[in-house]
Design an enzyme around this catalytic site. Sequence first.
Site, PDB file in Angstrom:
ATOM      1  N   CYS A 162      40.230  26.147 119.134  1.00 45.34           N
ATOM      2  CA  CYS A 162      38.938  25.733 118.588  1.00 45.34           C
ATOM      3  C   CYS A 162      37.745  26.376 119.283  1.00 45.34           C
ATOM      4  CB  CYS A 162      38.830  24.217 118.642  1.00 45.34           C
ATOM      5  SG  CYS A 162      40.149  23.403 117.706  1.00 45.34           S
ATOM      6  N   HIS A 302      30.589  20.594 122.226  1.00 42.71           N
ATOM      7  CA  HIS A 302      31.841  20.689 121.478  1.00 42.71           C
ATOM      8  C   HIS A 302      32.150  19.336 120.847  1.00 42.71           C
ATOM      9  CE1 HIS A 302      35.778  22.115 120.349  1.00 42.71           C
ATOM     10  NE2 HIS A 302      36.372  21.166 121.039  1.00 42.71           N
ATOM     11  N   GLU A 313      33.602  16.393 128.663  1.00 46.85           N
ATOM     12  CA  GLU A 313      32.479  17.300 128.431  1.00 46.85           C
ATOM     13  C   GLU A 313      31.174  16.694 128.939  1.00 46.85           C
ATOM     14  OE1 GLU A 313      30.372  20.028 124.952  1.00 46.85           O
ATOM     15  OE2 GLU A 313      31.787  18.446 124.362  1.00 46.85           O
ATOM     16  N   LYS A 334      29.536  18.050 114.996  1.00 49.29           N
ATOM     17  CA  LYS A 334      30.769  17.562 114.368  1.00 49.29           C
ATOM     18  C   LYS A 334      30.629  16.139 113.840  1.00 49.29           C
ATOM     19  CE  LYS A 334      33.811  20.625 117.027  1.00 49.29           C
ATOM     20  NZ  LYS A 334      32.777  21.244 117.886  1.00 49.29           N
ATOM     21  N   HIS A 339      35.440  18.471 112.447  1.00 49.03           N
ATOM     22  CA  HIS A 339      35.891  19.542 113.340  1.00 49.03           C
ATOM     23  C   HIS A 339      36.496  20.669 112.505  1.00 49.03           C
ATOM     24  CE1 HIS A 339      37.201  21.807 116.598  1.00 49.03           C
ATOM     25  NE2 HIS A 339      37.939  20.945 117.270  1.00 49.03           N
ATOM     26  N   PHE A 398      42.664  23.748 122.322  1.00 48.21           N
ATOM     27  CA  PHE A 398      44.005  23.454 122.819  1.00 48.21           C
ATOM     28  C   PHE A 398      44.474  24.575 123.744  1.00 48.21           C
ATOM     29  CE2 PHE A 398      46.004  20.434 119.411  1.00 48.21           C
ATOM     30  CZ  PHE A 398      45.118  19.450 119.800  1.00 48.21           C
TER      31      PHE A 398
END
Length: 412
Positions: A162, A302, A313, A334, A339, A398
Amino acid sequence: MERVVITGMGVISPLGKTVDELWSRMKRGESGISRIDAFDTERLKTKIAGTVADFDPEGLFGRKEARKMDRFVQFAVAAADQAIAHAGLKLDEMDRDRIGVYVGSGIGGLSTLMEQDEILRTRGPERVSPMLVPMMIANMAAASISIRYQLTGPTLAPVTACSIGNTAIGEAMRLIRLGVADVVIAGGAEATVNELSLASFGNAQAISSRNEDPTKASRPFDQGRDGFVMSEGAGIVVLESLAHAKKRQAEIFGEVVGYGASSDAYHIVATHPEGTGAYTAMRTALADAGIQPSDVDIISAHATSTGLGDRSEGQAISRLFGEEASRIAVTANKSMLGHMLGAAGGVEAIALIQSLREGIVPPTINLEQLDPECGLVNVPTTAQSALLNIGLSNSFGFGGHNAVIVLRRFEG
């Protein structure tokens, strides 16, 4: 070292199929999340997603060409068409050997693979399409853009989950800085809203199951968040050396001034709980840009709406920015877009460019109670006007991939 500017942008998203539509709806705090109606979701835990409505690939490319492309490639090429037109590139007057394409996808043509697997099982190997492999492999978005426009410069399809969009933009910036290319088409695309991916993410308890109220499901930094909402689309920008852009008298929308990448080296799916990789990528990006944390005005987080991800984060932002963290506006796109996986970084970079240009921080919707474990983040829930000069865009993926870019409002 060449300065790198943004001269074109293109978007396909659940909030619109143009940059103007996306941005106007984001400023209004609209959600692009809805119930899935393209396939049967009865046995799935999650029945919601961010999907691109009324997308007509045959109208864009013709029936013959459209059938050769997986949906993620169609999105990428459509967004690239917009970006190239927006940039006003006169390719016949340019050295195509110095125009690159850096466009990736996290998963590639999963829907094509599923369709052809079904054909194999029900109709036999003789009926499997010879186009299966070229339609599903993740490099085909970059390849298709390159072929469509006869761009013979460096072509790369980063696969950093991502964080792909930021990886593509950051590495493309480096290519231009080094003088290897004059122009690079960069970004990411994804189209994996299907039964298989929803089943997998659902069984991993990674995605929201707030099916009764789709528009409220994506809740970055909110104490009641229960997972991310899968989405689809593409975000593509045209990067160009400042000298090249000025020579052709191009309109300039922003500047890419820094890039940082790191690895958590921790777990194949879980973010490092202390956000060490995120911290390192942000710190490296600021150093690359030659700016201090106090120079940053806005952070595009993110922030996927997962428990551990948002928390780590937020803690990384607090660690790096200290007391400044409560001043800097943090926005979580998002919350509205869902996402978009490999497409997220490109689309969010475009939204950040628009923020810097217009001096507007888009809202983070569905944030009703800030999770105190997310640190000192300042997350406006309504659109705000502000003097914005420098923005940071975070993308993590990931495997512990982290990519951060620093964008600046262009002033000549």
